[in-house]
Design a protein around this motif. Structure first.
Motif, mmCIF file in Angstrom:
data_model
loop_
_atom_site.group_PDB
_atom_site.id
_atom_site.type_symbol
_atom_site.label_atom_id
_atom_site.label_comp_id
_atom_site.label_asym_id
_atom_site.label_seq_id
_atom_site.Cartn_x
_atom_site.Cartn_y
_atom_site.Cartn_z
ATOM 1 N N ARG A 47 0.803 -1.217 0.000
ATOM 2 C CA ARG A 47 0.000 0.000 0.000
ATOM 3 C C ARG A 47 0.839 1.272 0.000
ATOM 4 N NH1 ARG A 47 0.555 -1.655 5.166
ATOM 5 N NH2 ARG A 47 0.591 -0.105 6.874
ATOM 6 N N ASP A 48 2.047 1.237 0.561
ATOM 7 C CA ASP A 48 2.846 2.460 0.696
ATOM 8 C C ASP A 48 4.004 2.537 -0.286
ATOM 9 O OD1 ASP A 48 1.279 3.394 2.821
ATOM 10 O OD2 ASP A 48 2.447 2.268 4.291
ATOM 11 N N LEU A 49 4.100 1.611 -1.202
ATOM 12 C CA LEU A 49 5.199 1.635 -2.167
ATOM 13 C C LEU A 49 4.912 2.687 -3.231
ATOM 14 C CD1 LEU A 49 5.826 -2.201 -2.678
ATOM 15 C CD2 LEU A 49 7.055 -0.611 -1.182
ATOM 16 N N PRO A 50 5.883 3.567 -3.522
ATOM 17 C CA PRO A 50 5.635 4.634 -4.503
ATOM 18 C C PRO A 50 5.764 4.135 -5.938
ATOM 19 C CG PRO A 50 7.850 4.826 -3.616
ATOM 20 C CD PRO A 50 7.198 3.688 -2.873
ATOM 21 N N ILE A 51 5.023 4.781 -6.844
ATOM 22 C CA ILE A 51 5.115 4.527 -8.280
ATOM 23 C C ILE A 51 5.565 5.819 -8.958
ATOM 24 C CG2 ILE A 51 3.814 4.061 -10.392
ATOM 25 C CD1 ILE A 51 4.203 1.582 -8.886
ATOM 26 N N GLY A 52 6.752 5.817 -9.519
ATOM 27 C CA GLY A 52 7.248 6.994 -10.200
ATOM 28 C C GLY A 52 7.514 8.134 -9.225
ATOM 29 N N LEU A 58 1.546 2.404 -4.993
ATOM 30 C CA LEU A 58 1.225 1.142 -5.661
ATOM 31 C C LEU A 58 -0.095 0.573 -5.148
ATOM 32 C CD1 LEU A 58 2.015 -1.074 -7.613
ATOM 33 C CD2 LEU A 58 3.394 -2.129 -5.807
ATOM 34 N N GLY A 59 -0.377 0.754 -3.868
ATOM 35 C CA GLY A 59 -1.644 0.257 -3.327
ATOM 36 C C GLY A 59 -2.843 0.896 -3.997
ATOM 37 N N ALA A 60 -2.760 2.212 -4.222
ATOM 38 C CA ALA A 60 -3.860 2.925 -4.881
ATOM 39 C C ALA A 60 -4.013 2.465 -6.322
ATOM 40 C CB ALA A 60 -3.610 4.427 -4.831
ATOM 41 N N LEU A 61 -2.904 2.193 -7.008
ATOM 42 C CA LEU A 61 -2.966 1.695 -8.387
ATOM 43 C C LEU A 61 -3.542 0.292 -8.438
ATOM 44 C CD1 LEU A 61 -1.982 2.157 -11.427
ATOM 45 C CD2 LEU A 61 -0.009 0.786 -10.752
ATOM 46 N N GLY A 184 -0.904 -11.556 -15.462
ATOM 47 C CA GLY A 184 0.463 -11.139 -15.185
ATOM 48 C C GLY A 184 0.979 -10.044 -16.095
ATOM 49 N N ILE A 185 0.435 -9.940 -17.308
ATOM 50 C CA ILE A 185 0.920 -8.921 -18.244
ATOM 51 C C ILE A 185 -0.092 -7.784 -18.433
ATOM 52 C CG2 ILE A 185 2.317 -10.606 -19.494
ATOM 53 C CD1 ILE A 185 0.163 -10.532 -21.718
ATOM 54 N N SER A 186 -1.118 -7.726 -17.585
ATOM 55 C CA SER A 186 -2.209 -6.765 -17.790
ATOM 56 C C SER A 186 -2.128 -5.535 -16.905
ATOM 57 C CB SER A 186 -3.562 -7.465 -17.587
ATOM 58 O OG SER A 186 -3.783 -8.415 -18.606
ATOM 59 N N GLY A 187 -0.999 -5.315 -16.253
ATOM 60 C CA GLY A 187 -0.832 -4.103 -15.467
ATOM 61 C C GLY A 187 -1.674 -4.057 -14.217
ATOM 62 N N ILE A 188 -1.881 -5.203 -13.580
ATOM 63 C CA ILE A 188 -2.711 -5.234 -12.373
ATOM 64 C C ILE A 188 -1.938 -4.737 -11.160
ATOM 65 C CG2 ILE A 188 -4.074 -6.697 -10.846
ATOM 66 C CD1 ILE A 188 -5.249 -6.276 -13.659
ATOM 67 N N PHE A 189 -0.699 -5.194 -10.981
ATOM 68 C CA PHE A 189 0.088 -4.825 -9.806
ATOM 69 C C PHE A 189 1.232 -3.876 -10.142
ATOM 70 C CE2 PHE A 189 -1.810 -8.964 -8.783
ATOM 71 C CZ PHE A 189 -2.438 -8.650 -7.593
ATOM 72 N N TYR A 190 1.264 -3.371 -11.375
ATOM 73 C CA TYR A 190 2.281 -2.402 -11.790
ATOM 74 C C TYR A 190 1.788 -1.777 -13.093
ATOM 75 C CZ TYR A 190 3.281 -6.670 -14.328
ATOM 76 O OH TYR A 190 3.144 -7.818 -15.065
ATOM 77 N N PRO A 191 2.288 -0.622 -13.469
ATOM 78 C CA PRO A 191 1.818 0.007 -14.715
ATOM 79 C C PRO A 191 2.173 -0.843 -15.931
ATOM 80 C CG PRO A 191 2.979 1.593 -13.324
ATOM 81 C CD PRO A 191 3.218 0.247 -12.717
ATOM 82 N N LEU A 192 1.263 -0.893 -16.882
ATOM 83 C CA LEU A 192 1.520 -1.640 -18.114
ATOM 84 C C LEU A 192 2.711 -1.070 -18.864
ATOM 85 C CD1 LEU A 192 0.303 -3.947 -19.902
ATOM 86 C CD2 LEU A 192 -0.843 -2.144 -21.197
ATOM 87 N N PRO A 207 -9.679 -8.652 -22.337
ATOM 88 C CA PRO A 207 -10.533 -7.784 -21.512
ATOM 89 C C PRO A 207 -9.934 -7.391 -20.174
ATOM 90 C CG PRO A 207 -11.782 -9.658 -22.381
ATOM 91 C CD PRO A 207 -10.336 -9.927 -22.653
ATOM 92 N N VAL A 208 -9.014 -8.199 -19.616
ATOM 93 C CA VAL A 208 -8.532 -7.952 -18.252
ATOM 94 C C VAL A 208 -7.915 -6.562 -18.129
ATOM 95 C CG1 VAL A 208 -7.006 -8.752 -16.411
ATOM 96 C CG2 VAL A 208 -8.128 -10.417 -17.901
ATOM 97 N N TYR A 209 -7.040 -6.221 -19.071
ATOM 98 C CA TYR A 209 -6.388 -4.904 -19.006
ATOM 99 C C TYR A 209 -7.411 -3.779 -19.047
ATOM 100 C CZ TYR A 209 -4.251 -0.635 -20.670
ATOM 101 O OH TYR A 209 -3.901 0.682 -20.819
ATOM 102 N N TRP A 210 -8.381 -3.871 -19.947
ATOM 103 C CA TRP A 210 -9.332 -2.776 -20.136
ATOM 104 C C TRP A 210 -10.279 -2.646 -18.948
ATOM 105 C CZ3 TRP A 210 -8.101 0.474 -23.815
ATOM 106 C CH2 TRP A 210 -7.287 0.014 -24.841
ATOM 107 N N MET A 211 -10.630 -3.769 -18.320
ATOM 108 C CA MET A 211 -11.472 -3.680 -17.127
ATOM 109 C C MET A 211 -10.704 -3.043 -15.976
ATOM 110 S SD MET A 211 -13.449 -7.337 -17.556
ATOM 111 C CE MET A 211 -14.593 -7.132 -16.197
#
Length: 281
Positions: A47-52, A58-61, A184-192, A207-211
């Motif tokens: 939850r507290d890991l920063p992205i960029g 990362l938690g919010a993403l 794993g490649i749909s940007g669920i736990f990290y940006p695509l 569909p996974v990425y777009w949802m």
């Protein structure tokens, strides 16, 4: 009474009964809470890991992305329901009942969709309390609603297609592994955008990425779009891709389901039961 009305009433009744049973059966009730609980634990650690450098966590993403991922699993759930009922003869009994197949399918749609909505709520409520950086307001819910509705329209018919193609639940194992690979490649736990370009193109087919993208557009602040492909929420593209999958599934599912139903007989059910007993033995 009109046949369509009869099927709708029977399907609605069947779906409500099966959904209620899924929350009174110990094993199924446990499964409703297990996956959301595992995702909540995952959210706690990231939850507290920063992205960029934009202050996004990362938690919010991941939280809205997981909502989209879980909604996409309706495809697997629908396929499992059909193959299980095909094995134990439930589908054959539905086929033998007047207007039984439409009522059966409507009941399964209600069961899978209702169970999925409950699972999403079980995950979302504690997730919102745990994760900082979300933007949840009056404008969030309409976007969540149309992304979820269109996503289910895209994935449930595909699940029916899979359920009609595989004669047993064991056959869906490979599809489940492939589905995990797509996650794993749909940007669920990290940006695509962290992936190579060719993998990004593959992920955007499914569909996974777009949802996940649609859910992020509803729950994240506008500044979070900086980590997305093209720095855009791409709502039109989301509608286009999910709509294309919905059309494909709705065209294929009735044809394949009718073919599967025609092939069902007492002897085929008995043969599958005998093979299952041999594997157990």
């Amino acid at each position: 009474m009109n046949p369509a009305t009869t099927a709708l009433r029977a399907g609605w009744s069947r779906g409500r009964i099966e959904l209620r049973q899924s929350f009174t059966n110990g094993g199924e009730l446990f499964s409703h809470f297990l996956w959301p609980a595992l995702m909540i634990v995952t959210m706690f650690f990231i939850r507290d890991l920063p992205i960029g450098t934009g202050g996004l966590l990362l938690g919010a993403l991941a939280l809205p992305s997981i909502l989209g991922m879980n909604a996409a699993t309706a495809m697997i759930g629908m396929g499992q329901q059909l193959t299980a009922d095909r094995e134990d003869g439930t589908l054959l009994r539905a086929k033998a009942t007047p207007h039984g197949m439409p009522a059966y399918l409507l009941g399964k749609v209600i069961l899978v969709s209702g169970g999925l909505l409950a699972d999403l709520v079980i995950f979302l409520v504690p997730g919102m309390l745990l994760v900082e950086g979300l933007r949840i307001g009056p404008g969030s819910w309409p976007t969540l609603a149309w992304v979820l509705a269109l996503g289910l329209l895209a994935t449930l018919p595909l699940g029916a297609v899979l359920g009609s193609l595989f004669p047993s639940a064991r056959g869906l194992g490979l599809i489940q592994l492939l589905f995990l690979g797509v996650i794993g490649i749909s940007g669920i736990f990290y940006p695509l955008t962290a992936l190579p370009g060719w993998l990004q193109w593959i992920a955007q087919v499914f569909p996974v990425y777009w949802m996940g993208l649609g859910m992020r557009s509803a729950l994240l602040p506008d500044t979070a779009v900086a980590v997305e492909v093209g720095e855009s929420w791409r709502h039109l593209e989301t509608v286009g891709v999910l709509g294309a999958w919905a059309v494909l599934g709705l065209l294929l599912a009735p044809v394949l389901l009718r073919r599967m139903a025609r092939g069902e007989s007492g002897s085929s059910v008995a043969a599958r039961r005998a093979r299952a007993l041999q594997r157990v033995g």
